[in-house]
Design an enzyme around this catalytic site. Sequence first.
Site, PDB file in Angstrom:
ATOM      1  NE  ARG A   1      41.499  39.446  36.128  1.00 20.69           N
ATOM      2  CZ  ARG A   1      42.752  39.496  36.301  1.00 20.69           C
ATOM      3  NH1 ARG A   1      43.374  40.527  36.336  1.00 20.69           N
ATOM      4  NH2 ARG A   1      43.425  38.540  35.899  1.00 20.69           N
TER       5      ARG A   1
ATOM      6  CE  LYS B   1      31.359  35.251  34.167  1.00 19.57           C
ATOM      7  NZ  LYS B   1      32.139  36.135  34.972  1.00 19.57           N
ATOM      8  CG  ASN B   2      33.707  32.379  34.703  1.00 22.81           C
ATOM      9  OD1 ASN B   2      33.498  33.375  34.313  1.00 22.81           O
ATOM     10  ND2 ASN B   2      33.925  31.974  35.916  1.00 22.81           N
TER      11      ASN B   2
ATOM     12  CB  ILE C   1      41.229  31.554  44.833  1.00 21.21           C
ATOM     13  CG1 ILE C   1      40.668  30.372  45.281  1.00 21.21           C
ATOM     14  CG2 ILE C   1      41.355  32.076  43.626  1.00 21.21           C
ATOM     15  CD1 ILE C   1      41.662  29.207  44.735  1.00 21.21           C
TER      16      ILE C   1
ATOM     17  CG  ASP D   1      33.760  32.416  40.808  1.00 23.25           C
ATOM     18  OD1 ASP D   1      34.407  33.300  41.415  1.00 23.25           O
ATOM     19  OD2 ASP D   1      33.695  32.273  39.553  1.00 23.25           O
TER      20      ASP D   1
ATOM     21  CB  CYS E   1      40.352  43.463  39.994  1.00 22.01           C
ATOM     22  SG  CYS E   1      39.275  42.202  39.763  1.00 22.01           S
TER      23      CYS E   1
HETATM   24  C1  UD1 Z   1      38.658  32.864  36.905  1.00 19.71           C
HETATM   25  C2  UD1 Z   1      37.175  33.018  36.846  1.00 19.71           C
HETATM   26  C3  UD1 Z   1      36.800  33.620  37.857  1.00 19.71           C
HETATM   27  C4  UD1 Z   1      37.176  32.737  39.318  1.00 19.71           C
HETATM   28  C5  UD1 Z   1      38.753  32.478  39.113  1.00 19.71           C
HETATM   29  C6  UD1 Z   1      38.875  31.435  40.138  1.00 19.71           C
HETATM   30  C7  UD1 Z   1      36.714  33.621  34.492  1.00 19.71           C
HETATM   31  C8  UD1 Z   1      36.423  34.816  33.305  1.00 19.71           C
HETATM   32  N1  UD1 Z   1      36.986  33.930  35.688  1.00 19.71           N
HETATM   33  O1  UD1 Z   1      38.952  33.891  37.128  1.00 19.71           O
HETATM   34  O2  UD1 Z   1      35.285  33.797  37.942  1.00 19.71           O
HETATM   35  O3  UD1 Z   1      36.950  33.645  40.608  1.00 19.71           O
HETATM   36  O4  UD1 Z   1      38.979  31.925  37.985  1.00 19.71           O
HETATM   37  O5  UD1 Z   1      38.398  30.214  40.080  1.00 19.71           O
HETATM   38  O6  UD1 Z   1      36.943  32.440  34.157  1.00 19.71           O
HETATM   39  N2  UD1 Z   1      47.164  35.142  39.273  1.00 19.71           N
HETATM   40  C9  UD1 Z   1      48.213  35.721  39.341  1.00 19.71           C
HETATM   41  N3  UD1 Z   1      48.763  35.970  38.088  1.00 19.71           N
HETATM   42  C10 UD1 Z   1      48.317  35.622  36.795  1.00 19.71           C
HETATM   43  C11 UD1 Z   1      46.931  35.146  36.846  1.00 19.71           C
HETATM   44  C12 UD1 Z   1      46.423  34.861  38.354  1.00 19.71           C
HETATM   45  O7  UD1 Z   1      48.925  35.988  40.402  1.00 19.71           O
HETATM   46  O8  UD1 Z   1      48.885  35.867  35.768  1.00 19.71           O
HETATM   47  C13 UD1 Z   1      46.380  34.814  40.702  1.00 19.71           C
HETATM   48  C14 UD1 Z   1      45.176  35.717  40.769  1.00 19.71           C
HETATM   49  O9  UD1 Z   1      45.229  36.867  41.254  1.00 19.71           O
HETATM   50  C15 UD1 Z   1      44.362  34.680  42.029  1.00 19.71           C
HETATM   51  C16 UD1 Z   1      44.891  33.396  41.456  1.00 19.71           C
HETATM   52  O10 UD1 Z   1      45.818  33.568  40.755  1.00 19.71           O
HETATM   53  O11 UD1 Z   1      44.769  35.128  43.000  1.00 19.71           O
HETATM   54  C17 UD1 Z   1      43.910  32.607  40.494  1.00 19.71           C
HETATM   55  O12 UD1 Z   1      43.379  33.461  39.464  1.00 19.71           O
HETATM   56  P1  UD1 Z   1      42.757  32.904  38.236  1.00 19.71           P
HETATM   57  O13 UD1 Z   1      42.546  31.399  38.419  1.00 19.71           O
HETATM   58  O14 UD1 Z   1      43.555  33.214  37.068  1.00 19.71           O
HETATM   59  O15 UD1 Z   1      41.449  33.447  38.152  1.00 19.71           O
HETATM   60  P2  UD1 Z   1      40.977  34.059  36.776  1.00 19.71           P
HETATM   61  O16 UD1 Z   1      41.291  33.347  35.567  1.00 19.71           O
HETATM   62  O17 UD1 Z   1      41.018  35.671  36.778  1.00 19.71           O
END
Ligand code: UD1
Length: 357
Positions: A94, A22-23, A329, A307, A118
């Site tokens: 998201r 999915k991701n 995370i 996850d 979220c």
């Molecule tokens: C993706 C996955 C999700 C998984 C996560 C971590 C998809 C669609 N989803 O989510 O299933 O749990 O990776 O492996 O692929 N953060 C910030 N600022 C930003 C972006 C992120 O502070 O601009 C923080 C987030 O709040 C979190 C951390 O960085 O604490 C990691 O998030 P991120 O790796 O970006 O997760 P997603 O891409 O949202």
Amino acid sequence: MDRIRIRGGRPLAGEIQIGGAKNAALPLMATGLLTEDRVILSNVPKLADIDTMTLLLAQHGLAVDPVGNDGRTLSIGGPIANTEAPYDIVRKMRASVLVLGPLLARVGEARVSLPGGCSIGTRPIDLHLKGLEQLGATFDLDGGYIDGRVTGRLRGATIVFPFVSVGATEQLLMAACLADGQTVLANAAREPEITDLAECLVRMGARISGIGSDKLIVEGVERLHGASHTIIPDRIETGSYACAAAISGGSVFLRDARLEHLGATVRTLREAGVEILEQPGGLMVKRLNGLHGADAMTEPYPGFPTDMQAQFMALMSVAEGASMVTETIFENRFMHVPELNRMGARINVHGASAIVR
Ligand code: UD1
């Protein structure tokens, strides 16, 4: 379906086909915005999030058509007619924000709703916006929407992420493909889903090096063309079924699962007493003897995936001895703990760690 009834107490046995990731599928669908040609994706999983992304792309004017009868191949393409990603769609998923970079790179404007609350923490998108600004985009916040604009083309830049973000890496990688000049993404995420995205972009004519590492170098091109791409199997689905086989004391063959995508999940499950064997066409997972406590700390790939944290905690709930599970995370990602405790588990949470007895 909003209710699943499970009659437990039986070891699982048999074979399960692992679906497409999915991701990986969600950002790959967004690549349809980067070209006027068609992107054809196979091994697309059948999930609500895929339907949401289909709806969002349709809102931008793209057609998402099934190919053949398997329901798992999609052809995506068409002119971009609208650059707004509305709140109603973004709040459901998201990953919708991943249209921002491709829209800015291709047509120089995008209006995307902020994702809103979220359930697993605040999850901001500041890294996405800061990175796109470094490529030359400007943003205004307007009534819960981000209004993005680029004069001319995006311009290549060196972006050093302060911490690893999967979504921000994908967002910047897609945008950089059409930027003028070289972009360096340092401290980039290197999840298998990012490698899958990069490989599809290369098939579309992008020039990317460092694929699979934490430093991606992109030489921007003026145009990308269409491509066909098969999505990798889902490593979280694989890990979840592995936990199900182990928790029930069963023996299950996971067809198409790939050991090399599992990172620390394999080591941790093996340490807990789960047998994972590579066999032709997939992985065999069994639990022959008792389970024992093993620790896990969530980290970016190849560390233990956030996850998989809840499923692993369920497994540890029935293991002999104690286990410490630490979430690094996301904040607030222990919502499953009170539910497991209601079912008789003995779990105490202290800050970002949970002790499972
Ligand atoms: C993706 C996955 C999700 C998984 C996560 C971590 C998809 C669609 N989803 O989510 O299933 O749990 O990776 O492996 O692929 N953060 C910030 N600022 C930003 C972006 C992120 O502070 O601009 C923080 C987030 O709040 C979190 C951390 O960085 O604490 C990691 O998030 P991120 O790796 O970006 O997760 P997603 O891409 O949202």
